[in-house]
Write an enzyme that holds these catalytic residues in place. Structure first.
Site, PDB file in Angstrom:
ATOM      1  N   LYS A   1      -4.962   5.353  -4.386  1.00  0.00           N
ATOM      2  CA  LYS A   1      -3.607   5.925  -4.361  1.00  0.00           C
ATOM      3  C   LYS A   1      -3.686   7.448  -4.177  1.00  0.00           C
ATOM      4  O   LYS A   1      -4.577   7.928  -3.487  1.00  0.00           O
ATOM      5  CB  LYS A   1      -2.823   5.513  -5.616  1.00  0.00           C
TER       6      LYS A   1
ATOM      7  N   HIS B   1       2.142  -1.799   0.740  1.00  0.00           N
ATOM      8  CA  HIS B   1       2.005  -1.699  -0.720  1.00  0.00           C
ATOM      9  C   HIS B   1       3.399  -1.528  -1.331  1.00  0.00           C
ATOM     10  O   HIS B   1       4.268  -0.893  -0.736  1.00  0.00           O
ATOM     11  CB  HIS B   1       1.114  -0.510  -1.084  1.00  0.00           C
TER      12      HIS B   1
ATOM     13  N   GLU C   1       0.421  -8.683  -5.356  1.00  0.00           N
ATOM     14  CA  GLU C   1       0.547  -7.687  -6.417  1.00  0.00           C
ATOM     15  C   GLU C   1       1.949  -7.755  -7.016  1.00  0.00           C
ATOM     16  O   GLU C   1       2.884  -7.148  -6.471  1.00  0.00           O
ATOM     17  CB  GLU C   1       0.306  -6.280  -5.857  1.00  0.00           C
TER      18      GLU C   1
ATOM     19  N   GLY D   1       0.087  -0.895 -12.605  1.00  0.00           N
ATOM     20  CA  GLY D   1       0.053   0.320 -13.401  1.00  0.00           C
ATOM     21  C   GLY D   1       0.723   0.196 -14.757  1.00  0.00           C
ATOM     22  O   GLY D   1       1.008   1.189 -15.409  1.00  0.00           O
TER      23      GLY D   1
ATOM     24  N   SER E   1      -2.974  -4.201 -12.638  1.00  0.00           N
ATOM     25  CA  SER E   1      -3.662  -4.042 -13.927  1.00  0.00           C
ATOM     26  C   SER E   1      -4.906  -4.915 -14.068  1.00  0.00           C
ATOM     27  O   SER E   1      -5.250  -5.361 -15.160  1.00  0.00           O
ATOM     28  CB  SER E   1      -2.688  -4.287 -15.093  1.00  0.00           C
TER      29      SER E   1
HETATM   30  P1  13P Z   1      -3.267  -0.941 -10.975  1.00  0.00           P
HETATM   31  O1  13P Z   1      -4.602  -1.638 -10.938  1.00  0.00           O
HETATM   32  O2  13P Z   1      -3.355   0.486 -11.397  1.00  0.00           O
HETATM   33  O3  13P Z   1      -2.244  -1.735 -11.724  1.00  0.00           O
HETATM   34  O4  13P Z   1      -2.749  -0.891  -9.440  1.00  0.00           O
HETATM   35  C1  13P Z   1      -2.774  -2.028  -8.685  1.00  0.00           C
HETATM   36  C2  13P Z   1      -2.427  -1.669  -7.299  1.00  0.00           C
HETATM   37  O5  13P Z   1      -1.310  -1.307  -6.997  1.00  0.00           O
HETATM   38  C3  13P Z   1      -3.486  -1.751  -6.287  1.00  0.00           C
HETATM   39  O6  13P Z   1      -2.966  -1.590  -5.018  1.00  0.00           O
END
Ligand code: 13P
Length: 260
Positions: free
Chosen positions: A12, A103, A175, A181, A221
């Protein structure tokens, strides 16, 4: 069919070029003896060159987090007057193999649409890049019982007119937005259920061999503690890792879980 698991780190908007080079080197060192799993890291654009140098000759592949594509008169325009944007060919030449598309953060904050994702998939294949296509429902959508409908619509939109031979090479990242997150992971059963539904849809859109070939990662997560259980599910073929990908040791644990 046994699919090689694929663990990718989505960094990110984190790391400077200097930090990215160090993190990539640490990741490469930590997973150098791990076989039977595909590994990629996806740094911000500015750090792609530094990371490419740091992972050269290792088993870690390079990914980007987005790409800009414009279509004019039915043709994909890959350069021109689009200030601030990055074209597929630029990524390819920089050593990028994978591109994360659609995403949820891009859908939410930057107006990414299924049609846009579809165009980007086509442009990626033209440039010799492979897409990681993100789909997933919000908490509100899950609670109103429309998870399958939402995810189906995203998958159908992304794969419109993509031929089977290309589709087989794509990766989907399921996701759930509520798990990103938040520290709230989907349970292995919850994730497996949606992964199986996605694969069933791919079977109807294409055919069984194509659907069996497409790897479906889980993201949201996923961490060093919960990875093994998630990855033991029959239709979970890897992970797209956010926060835990920023620590080489944690990421390496997840990669090793994928190698089993
Ligand atoms: P996290 O692992 O921080 O929850 O993020 C997942 C994500 O969005 C991967 O693209």
């Amino acid at each position: 069919m046994s699919r090689t698991k694929f663990i990718a780190g989505n960094w990110k908007m984190n790391t400077t070029p200097t930090e990215a080079a160090a993190l990539a080197a640490d990741v490469a060192a930590a997973v150098k003896d791990v076989n039977g799993v595909d590994v990629a890291v996806c740094p911000p654009y500015t750090n792609i060159a530094a990371v490419a140098a740091a992972i050269k000759g290792t088993n870690v592949q390079l990914g980007a987090q987005n790409v800009h594509v414009v279509e004019k008169d039915g043709k994909i325009v890959t350069s021109g007057a689009y200030t601030g944007e990055i074209a597929p060919g630029m990524l390819k030449d920089a050593g990028v193999a994978w591109v994360i598309l659609g995403h949820s953060e891009r859908r939410q904050y930057f107006g990414e649409t299924d049609a846009g994702v579809n165009l980007k998939i086509r442009a990626c294949f033209e440039a010799g890049l492979l897409p990681i296509i993100c789909v997933g429902e919000t908490l509100e959508q899950r609670e109103s019982g429309i998870t399958v409908k939402v995810v189906e619509e995203q998958v159908r939109g992304a794969y419109a007119n993509i031929p089977a031979a290309q589709a087989a090479k794509t990766v989907i990242a399921y996701e759930p937005v509520w798990a990103i997150g938040t520290g709230k992971t989907a349970s292995p059963e919850q994730a497996q259920e949606v992964h199986a539904q996605i694969r069933a849809l791919l079977t109807t859109l294409y055919d069984a061999p194509t659907a069996q070939a497409i790897r479906i990662q889980y993201g949201g997560s996923m961490n060093a503690k919960n990875a093994a259980e998630l990855l033991s599910q029959p239709d979970i073929d890897g992970g797209l890792i956010g926060g835990a990908a920023l620590k080489a040791a944690d990421f390496a644990v997840i990669v090793k879980a994928g190698a089993k």
